[in-house]
Design a protein around this motif. Structure first.
Motif, PDB file in Angstrom:
ATOM      1  N   HIS A  84       0.833  -1.201   0.000  1.00 12.66           N
ATOM      2  CA  HIS A  84       0.000   0.000   0.000  1.00 12.66           C
ATOM      3  C   HIS A  84       0.864   1.245   0.000  1.00 12.66           C
ATOM      4  O   HIS A  84       1.830   1.365   0.752  1.00 12.66           O
ATOM      5  N   GLN A  85       0.529   2.168  -0.880  1.00  9.34           N
ATOM      6  CA  GLN A  85       1.274   3.418  -1.006  1.00  9.34           C
ATOM      7  C   GLN A  85       0.635   4.463  -0.094  1.00  9.34           C
ATOM      8  O   GLN A  85      -0.490   4.904  -0.320  1.00  9.34           O
ATOM      9  N   SER A  86       1.327   4.860   0.947  1.00  8.08           N
ATOM     10  CA  SER A  86       0.766   5.785   1.925  1.00  8.08           C
ATOM     11  C   SER A  86       0.587   7.173   1.323  1.00  8.08           C
ATOM     12  O   SER A  86       1.253   7.533   0.349  1.00  8.08           O
ATOM     13  N   PRO A  87      -0.305   7.992   1.911  1.00  4.77           N
ATOM     14  CA  PRO A  87      -0.466   9.369   1.432  1.00  4.77           C
ATOM     15  C   PRO A  87       0.842  10.150   1.463  1.00  4.77           C
ATOM     16  O   PRO A  87       1.130  10.936   0.557  1.00  4.77           O
ATOM     17  N   ALA A  88       1.657   9.944   2.490  1.00  2.89           N
ATOM     18  CA  ALA A  88       2.927  10.665   2.587  1.00  2.89           C
ATOM     19  C   ALA A  88       3.870  10.273   1.450  1.00  2.89           C
ATOM     20  O   ALA A  88       4.552  11.132   0.869  1.00  2.89           O
ATOM     21  N   LEU A  89       3.911   8.977   1.110  1.00  2.00           N
ATOM     22  CA  LEU A  89       4.771   8.532   0.010  1.00  2.00           C
ATOM     23  C   LEU A  89       4.271   9.101  -1.307  1.00  2.00           C
ATOM     24  O   LEU A  89       5.079   9.484  -2.171  1.00  2.00           O
ATOM     25  N   ARG A  90       2.960   9.209  -1.475  1.00  2.00           N
ATOM     26  CA  ARG A  90       2.420   9.787  -2.711  1.00  2.00           C
ATOM     27  C   ARG A  90       2.826  11.251  -2.844  1.00  2.00           C
ATOM     28  O   ARG A  90       3.136  11.727  -3.938  1.00  2.00           O
ATOM     29  N   VAL A  91       2.820  11.993  -1.744  1.00  2.00           N
ATOM     30  CA  VAL A  91       3.247  13.397  -1.792  1.00  2.00           C
ATOM     31  C   VAL A  91       4.723  13.473  -2.159  1.00  2.00           C
ATOM     32  O   VAL A  91       5.131  14.314  -2.978  1.00  2.00           O
ATOM     33  N   LEU A  92       5.542  12.612  -1.558  1.00  2.00           N
ATOM     34  CA  LEU A  92       6.969  12.611  -1.881  1.00  2.00           C
ATOM     35  C   LEU A  92       7.189  12.328  -3.367  1.00  2.00           C
ATOM     36  O   LEU A  92       7.981  13.013  -4.024  1.00  2.00           O
ATOM     37  N   ILE A  93       6.473  11.349  -3.905  1.00  2.00           N
ATOM     38  CA  ILE A  93       6.596  11.012  -5.325  1.00  2.00           C
ATOM     39  C   ILE A  93       6.186  12.195  -6.195  1.00  2.00           C
ATOM     40  O   ILE A  93       6.840  12.520  -7.187  1.00  2.00           O
ATOM     41  N   GLU A  94       5.104  12.858  -5.817  1.00  2.00           N
ATOM     42  CA  GLU A  94       4.636  14.015  -6.589  1.00  2.00           C
ATOM     43  C   GLU A  94       5.681  15.130  -6.606  1.00  2.00           C
ATOM     44  O   GLU A  94       5.963  15.721  -7.650  1.00  2.00           O
ATOM     45  N   LEU A  95       6.289  15.408  -5.454  1.00  2.00           N
ATOM     46  CA  LEU A  95       7.291  16.467  -5.377  1.00  2.00           C
ATOM     47  C   LEU A  95       8.552  16.101  -6.165  1.00  2.00           C
ATOM     48  O   LEU A  95       9.135  16.948  -6.850  1.00  2.00           O
ATOM     49  N   LEU A  96       8.965  14.840  -6.086  1.00  2.00           N
ATOM     50  CA  LEU A  96      10.140  14.408  -6.839  1.00  2.00           C
ATOM     51  C   LEU A  96       9.884  14.457  -8.343  1.00  2.00           C
ATOM     52  O   LEU A  96      10.774  14.803  -9.117  1.00  2.00           O
TER      53      LEU A  96
END
Length: 305
Positions: free
Chosen positions: A287-299
């Motif tokens: 499961h991809q956590s909300p925090a990891l999704r934000v990190l991916i978006e910023l990167l």
């Protein structure tokens, strides 16, 4: 009252999930306990599923429950599909949620500086309730076993089963030395000539000494350098080069200012193309956590910038 999971004519998701639990546990009672229903309700639901499919999925005896050939095939296809459904439902629930908790990353020291440092302020602005832990480690390790949510590594070193996201900037290693060193020892014109120079060696966490890598077109060369100093830290390697101890093979962006000020000079530039680059990676079926999704978006945004 025992309520069946699905209509006899409908192989519903509930009925399929119920079948998968029974087949995995090889037991109606164990599956029923996990699902919070009675064994008789579960048995009735499976019977309805088999009737709707006109196919026997389970062999039943007084002592055991095992999948039939068709049931085993269905189970093998269902298991990853049901996992995907659960992840999709969790992702949908998380869409509007404020990221919380902890996000643990394992990255090489240079990746932390080159890739993560520029987006840290934006991440904490978007995720003020998230504790971001960045463990800098140049060793290759299993991020799942280590309890990390994601990691950063060069693309060629990624394990199978990982989702990989290419990151920017793509680093390049170059050979540098001081003008005084080059005046005293000469300038190498080919990678092979480095064997006659004093070089600052790099030791990997595994204990191996790094062989400097070069390429030009289809030609690939690795050079085992010799020198008076062996280090495992990029800042120390840079400072040793600036002190004139020898030639260094180092990330170009670390010495940009020293090059512009004339404190260091670059050699063999046409033998030093960009590397495969850093990749953010994480388990594909986790499961991809909300925090990891934000990190991916910023990167991803930083990559496009």
């Amino acid at each position: 009252m025992n309520k069946p999971f699905s209509h006899p004519r409908d192989a519903s998701l509930d009925a399929l999930a119920a079948f998968a639990k029974v087949a995995q546990h090889r037991s109606f009672s164990a599956a029923a306990r996990e699902l919070g229903v009675t064994p008789s309700a579960l048995s009735h639901s499976i019977a309805q599923l088999e009737s709707s499919m006109q196919l026997r999925l389970l062999h039943r005896t007084t002592r055991s429950v095992t999948p039939t050939g068709a049931g085993q095939l269905l189970l093998e296809r269902l298991t990853p599909a049901l996992a995907d459904v659960r992840l999709a439902l969790q992702d949908a629930r998380d869409m509007g949620a404020m990221p919380t908790g902890r996000l643990r990353l394992n990255v090489p020291r240079q990746a932390a500086r080159i890739v993560l440092a520029p987006i840290l302020a934006a991440f904490h602005e978007r995720c003020p309730q998230v504790e971001l832990e960045i463990a800098t480690d140049d060793r290759l390790l299993d991020i799942v076993e280590g309890g990390f949510d994601a990691g950063i590594r060069f693309g060629e070193s990624l394990a199978n089963g990982m989702v990989a996201l290419p990151l920017a900037p793509v680093p390049r290693f170059i050979v540098v030395g001081t003008p005084a060193y080059l005046e005293a020892h000469g300038r190498p014109n080919t990678p092979e000539e480095l064997t006659a120079h004093r070089c600052i060696n790099r030791r990997f966490p595994s204990g191996a000494i790094y062989r400097w890598e070069f390429s030009q077109g289809e030609r690939r060369i690795e050079v085992q350098t010799q020198g008076p100093l062996t280090l495992d830290d990029d800042v120390m390697i840079m400072n040793a080069a600036l002190a004139g101890i020898g030639l260094a093979y180092i990330y170009e962006d670390m010495v940009t200012h020293a090059l512009s000020r004339g404190e260091l000079e670059c050699m063999l530039a046409d033998w030093c193309p960009p590397t495969e680059g850093f990749h953010l990676y994480y388990p594909g079926r986790r499961h991809q956590s909300p925090a990891l999704r934000v990190l991916i978006e910023l990167l991803t945004q930083n990559k496009r910038a």
